[in-house]
Scaffold this motif. Sequence first.
Motif, PDB file in Angstrom:
ATOM      1  N   ALA A  78      10.488   7.068 -14.289  1.00 32.24           N
ATOM      2  CA  ALA A  78      10.027   7.551 -12.982  1.00 32.24           C
ATOM      3  C   ALA A  78       9.330   8.904 -13.075  1.00 32.24           C
ATOM      4  N   ASP A  79       9.498   9.596 -14.204  1.00 34.47           N
ATOM      5  CA  ASP A  79       8.837  10.893 -14.372  1.00 34.47           C
ATOM      6  C   ASP A  79       7.337  10.747 -14.633  1.00 34.47           C
ATOM      7  N   TYR A  80       6.929   9.580 -15.145  1.00 28.51           N
ATOM      8  CA  TYR A  80       5.511   9.439 -15.499  1.00 28.51           C
ATOM      9  C   TYR A  80       4.850   8.171 -14.938  1.00 28.51           C
ATOM     10  N   LEU A  81       5.629   7.247 -14.386  1.00 31.03           N
ATOM     11  CA  LEU A  81       5.049   6.052 -13.772  1.00 31.03           C
ATOM     12  C   LEU A  81       4.960   6.229 -12.252  1.00 31.03           C
ATOM     13  N   PRO A  82       4.051   5.510 -11.583  1.00 30.16           N
ATOM     14  CA  PRO A  82       3.909   5.641 -10.122  1.00 30.16           C
ATOM     15  C   PRO A  82       4.993   4.887  -9.366  1.00 30.16           C
TER      16      PRO A  82
ATOM     17  N   GLU B 145       0.822  -1.215   0.000  1.00 26.17           N
ATOM     18  CA  GLU B 145       0.000   0.000   0.000  1.00 26.17           C
ATOM     19  C   GLU B 145       0.855   1.264   0.000  1.00 26.17           C
ATOM     20  N   ILE B 146       1.856   1.289  -0.894  1.00 20.08           N
ATOM     21  CA  ILE B 146       2.740   2.440  -1.067  1.00 20.08           C
ATOM     22  C   ILE B 146       2.416   3.085  -2.415  1.00 20.08           C
ATOM     23  N   ASP B 147       2.084   4.366  -2.415  1.00 17.33           N
ATOM     24  CA  ASP B 147       1.638   5.033  -3.639  1.00 17.33           C
ATOM     25  C   ASP B 147       2.721   5.098  -4.711  1.00 17.33           C
ATOM     26  N   ARG B 148       3.946   5.464  -4.316  1.00 26.97           N
ATOM     27  CA  ARG B 148       5.058   5.559  -5.262  1.00 26.97           C
ATOM     28  C   ARG B 148       6.266   4.827  -4.676  1.00 26.97           C
ATOM     29  N   PRO B 149       6.333   3.516  -4.865  1.00 28.44           N
ATOM     30  CA  PRO B 149       7.401   2.719  -4.260  1.00 28.44           C
ATOM     31  C   PRO B 149       8.792   3.164  -4.728  1.00 28.44           C
ATOM     32  N   ARG B 150       9.741   3.078  -3.806  1.00 26.42           N
ATOM     33  CA  ARG B 150      11.147   3.361  -4.122  1.00 26.42           C
ATOM     34  C   ARG B 150      11.763   2.109  -4.729  1.00 26.42           C
TER      35      ARG B 150
ATOM     36  N   ASP C 157       1.668  -0.187 -20.624  1.00 26.95           N
ATOM     37  CA  ASP C 157       1.174   0.598 -21.767  1.00 26.95           C
ATOM     38  C   ASP C 157       1.736   2.015 -21.730  1.00 26.95           C
ATOM     39  N   GLU C 158       1.763   2.585 -20.525  1.00 23.53           N
ATOM     40  CA  GLU C 158       2.303   3.946 -20.374  1.00 23.53           C
ATOM     41  C   GLU C 158       3.787   3.986 -20.726  1.00 23.53           C
TER      42      GLU C 158
END
Length: 350
Positions: free
Chosen positions: A207-211, A174-179, A337-338
């Motif tokens: 990393a600029d556009y993916l979570p 449940e981490i929005d933007r994992p490291r 896809d992104e």
Amino acid sequence: MASSPRIAIDAMGGDIGPAVIVGGMSRARRANRTLRFELFGDEAEIAPELERYKGLASAVTVHHTTESIAATEKPSQAIRRAKGTSMGMAINAVKDGHADAALSAGNTGALMAIAKLALRTMPGIDRPALAALLPTLGDTDLVMLDLGANTECDAQNLVQFSVMGAAYARTVLEIDRPRVKLLNIGTEELKGTGELKEAAALLRDAADYLPLQFDGFTEGDKLSRGDVDVVVTDGFSGNIALKTAEGTARFVTDLLRRAFTSSLRSKAGFALSRPALHMLKVHLDPNNHNGAVFLGLNGLVVKSHGGANPKGVANAIGVAARMIANDITRKIGDDLDEFRAHAFANGDAA
């Protein structure tokens, strides 16, 4: 998203078989009453275990087969006779839409081979990867992949693993933007193979556009520090790192046990240290982190440790249920896809 997750389970996999599997199913259903199970295996062995858990039977459909995959069986042999085995039938239940996920504690190589052949890889994924949770000193566990499915990987494989691992961390941790970090022999940008350097460059852009956040490289001795959420590597290095971590955990616990029984004074110290040692035992207990996942397939497959106890099996079922509820396959597909859209827009191969 399934309102009542239906999980297909290989009852004959693992070191003990139906007793542990059914016990784990009972524990999992007490925690989540919406769970339903399709159970595959020898009914003569399963029935006495189901009798022990009266509240479980109404949530279970048993599919009888006396055929199972042996722990020593080669993947090539397992594939040839998979159709009638408890493992193969559980995976086919996912393929045919009769279950939302499959779980087995059996032969890992056979499970991977049968699942890959039956379910195929998702569009945009060249190879599936095996991911699992490892304990850390941080607030959450660590997702690590690949842990043995692919001994050699190129840069695109590592990027795909990163996308899948980040989606898994968003679902289970449940981490929005994992490291995300790549496992390397050093943290400096100049270190590592060409594949690692190329993957790092692609991930910095992604990393600029993916979570996800890409934080460069990490080393094996820093896996447990808690400063990273997803560590990505090839299956050869990943499997060695995992086995080394497991061996170190056993070494520490065995060393402490020996130290605390070496003298009367040590035994007295053990009594005073019992609460802290219990916390250590809980943290290092593999049953609390059980449930490795094959990511990148057109269907969910979870691998339970062969020696897991009922608590461990219940945890693995819980992992499957969370992935179903959070529709992880769709999340991975959307992120891929992104990534491909940006790669083609920039004139890169995807």
